[in-house]
Enzyme design. Structure first.
Site, mmCIF file in Angstrom:
data_model
loop_
_atom_site.group_PDB
_atom_site.id
_atom_site.type_symbol
_atom_site.label_atom_id
_atom_site.label_comp_id
_atom_site.label_asym_id
_atom_site.label_seq_id
_atom_site.Cartn_x
_atom_site.Cartn_y
_atom_site.Cartn_z
ATOM 1 N NE ARG A 201 -7.715 -0.306 11.488
ATOM 2 C CZ ARG A 201 -7.812 1.004 11.341
ATOM 3 N NH1 ARG A 201 -8.230 1.511 10.198
ATOM 4 N NH2 ARG A 201 -7.515 1.812 12.325
ATOM 5 C CE LYS B 238 -5.148 19.673 16.048
ATOM 6 N NZ LYS B 238 -6.565 19.428 15.788
ATOM 7 N N GLY C 22 -2.255 4.719 14.490
ATOM 8 C CA GLY C 22 -1.831 4.330 13.145
ATOM 9 C C GLY C 22 -0.380 4.672 12.843
ATOM 10 N N GLY D 213 -7.432 6.026 18.617
ATOM 11 C CA GLY D 213 -8.332 6.803 19.472
ATOM 12 C C GLY D 213 -8.910 5.947 20.589
HETATM 13 P P1 AMP Z 1 -1.457 12.641 15.792
HETATM 14 O O1 AMP Z 1 -2.515 12.298 14.792
HETATM 15 O O2 AMP Z 1 -1.835 13.688 16.756
HETATM 16 O O3 AMP Z 1 -0.859 11.399 16.447
HETATM 17 O O4 AMP Z 1 -0.286 13.309 14.949
HETATM 18 C C1 AMP Z 1 0.449 12.643 13.976
HETATM 19 C C2 AMP Z 1 1.098 13.655 13.092
HETATM 20 O O5 AMP Z 1 1.921 14.503 13.860
HETATM 21 C C3 AMP Z 1 1.980 13.039 12.040
HETATM 22 O O6 AMP Z 1 1.398 13.239 10.782
HETATM 23 C C4 AMP Z 1 3.303 13.831 12.166
HETATM 24 O O7 AMP Z 1 3.807 14.250 10.928
HETATM 25 C C5 AMP Z 1 2.901 15.012 13.001
HETATM 26 N N1 AMP Z 1 4.047 15.552 13.754
HETATM 27 C C6 AMP Z 1 4.867 14.897 14.588
HETATM 28 N N2 AMP Z 1 5.832 15.688 15.045
HETATM 29 C C7 AMP Z 1 5.667 16.898 14.467
HETATM 30 C C8 AMP Z 1 6.353 18.131 14.532
HETATM 31 N N3 AMP Z 1 7.453 18.284 15.276
HETATM 32 N N4 AMP Z 1 5.856 19.151 13.810
HETATM 33 C C9 AMP Z 1 4.764 19.004 13.046
HETATM 34 N N5 AMP Z 1 4.060 17.870 12.944
HETATM 35 C C10 AMP Z 1 4.509 16.820 13.649
#
Ligand code: AMP
Length: 399
Positions: free
Chosen positions: A37, A199, A351, A374
């Protein structure tokens, strides 16, 4: 209204406030662990300084709870920035107030001053008027180059623009807007979007908007299991958002006949989320009830890579698995490499995905790495970003 850019302004002798995104990751000893950044903000900073502006830099860093918590000071950034620019960058004691006014009053053309963390004042995030006014009183020209914070209506990204006669975008901001617009307005087809991460709930808006735009939507990562459960699969102990199952089903229905909506067909399952745990490749219909799926499997990698290969536009946000742990990182790296091997216009945001691209050593093969996770999602969702809209409200002459 078109957005004015920093190179269209008269800057000599002006006090130029540049909202940058210096929210860099640090280790326990406050060493900067990724300076991307900072590096990306250099063109705008150099341009203003060389044009004879008095450069006033401002950023947030982390989430300080109390005022002036030294752990969240921008001091390490000031030091690193000085080294990179080979110029002294002074650090102010605060971001508003008499002391700061005095320091700015003593600046000469081309000088650089970094204000202390904006979030030492809770009024920043509240977009409070008096605080916005105080920030606005520090400068003659306002430049926003912090795309990563543009989806927030905070004092430094939105409020203060009402109190500065000339507002404009920096080079990084313009590059982000230009690249993301390419994926939003008349993108070249086939358009493949890949979404992952934890999520579904974070990505509802973007999925809805992409259903009208993309040729193919590939969903992996933790969010895939809510969709798989909605389709009736037994997903063991994998991540799920029960309250999103109904909605996920609606999205799958809506996608039918419209776009190709692909979920993983196999997975790397483990007894528990641990690098030492027993693991194996499983198909959708034989996920063990006590196991957890932590990455996409080899068959899915092949299917997803095949879709990516024929794309002319690609948007990727979110890892395909728990890529922070080596045994569950292969799917994410394979997707990074698949994207890098195409000649498509590719955007990677968020990220984790950007880190994966860097770690895979293919960053230079991606058309645009977005600094704002985001913010890029909200942009692709079709939302108006307050930090960008504020730049359209140009008043006054060209400085
Ligand atoms: P986000 O911030 O929603 O983009 O989520 C990123 C996070 O999702 C990372 O820290 C990953 O470790 C987690 N993640 C990805 N795939 C899985 C999975 N199958 N089960 C649990 N966590 C996950």
């Amino acid at each position: 209204m078109a957005i004015r850019t920093v190179d269209q302004l008269e800057l000599k002798g002006k006090r130029v406030f540049i909202r940058v995104d210096f929210n860099v990751p640090q280790d326990e000893k406050n060493n900067i662990t990724d300076e991307t950044r900072i590096l990306l903000s250099l063109p705008t900073i150099r341009f203003v300084s060389e044009a004879g502006g008095k450069v006033i830099l401002a950023s947030h860093l982390g989430r300080p709870k109390s005022k002036k918590d030294p752990k969240f000071s921008l001091a390490p950034v000031a030091e690193r920035l000085s080294q990179l620019l080979k110029e002294r960058v002074a650090l102010a004691t605060d971001c508003i107030g008499e002391d700061v006014q005095k320091q700015i009053g003593e600046m000469r053309e081309g000088d650089l001053l970094l204000l202390e963390n904006l979030r030492f004042h809770p009024e920043e995030e509240k977009n409070e008027e008096a605080f916005s006014k105080a920030l606005g009183s520090l400068c003659d020209v306002y430049i926003n180059d912090a795309f990563g914070a543009a989806h927030r209506a905070h004092a430094s990204t939105e409020g203060m623009t009402r109190f500065v006669p000339v507002v404009a975008a920096g080079f990084l901001m313009m590059k982000e807007i230009g690249s993301l617009e390419k994926a939003l307005v008349n993108p070249q087809k086939p358009y493949v979007a890949i979404l992952g991460g934890a999520k579904v709930s974070d990505k509802i808006g973007v999925i809805q908007n992409l259903l009208d735009k993309v040729t193919t939507l590939l969903v992996g990562g933790g969010m895939a299991y809510t969709f798989l459960k909605a389709e009736g699969f037994q997903i063991g102990k994998s991540l799920v958002e029960e309250e999103q199952i109904g909605f996920s089903l609606q999205l799958l229905e809506k996608a039918k006949g419209k776009i190709k909506f692909l979920l993983p067909s196999d997975h790397i399952a483990a007894e528990r989320m641990d690098v030492q745990a027993k693991r194996k490749v499983v198909k959708n219909d034989n996920i063990p009830s006590e196991w957890v799926c932590l990455d996409i499997g080899p068959e899915t990698v092949k299917t997803f890579s095949g879709e990516i290969k024929s794309a002319r536009t690609i948007f990727w946000n979110g890892p395909m698995g728990v890529f922070e742990m080596e045994p569950f990182s292969q799917g994410t790296f394979a997707i990074a490499k698949a994207i890098a091997s195409t000649s498509a216009f590719s955007i990677v945001g968020g990220g984790d995905s950007v880190a994966a691209v860097n770690k895979a050593g293919v960053a230079d093969k991606i058309s645009h790495l977005s600094t704002g996770g985001g913010a890029s999602l909200e942009f692709i969702e079709g939302k108006k970003l307050p930090g960008i809209e504020a730049l359209r409200k140009n008043r006054g002459g060209l400085g």
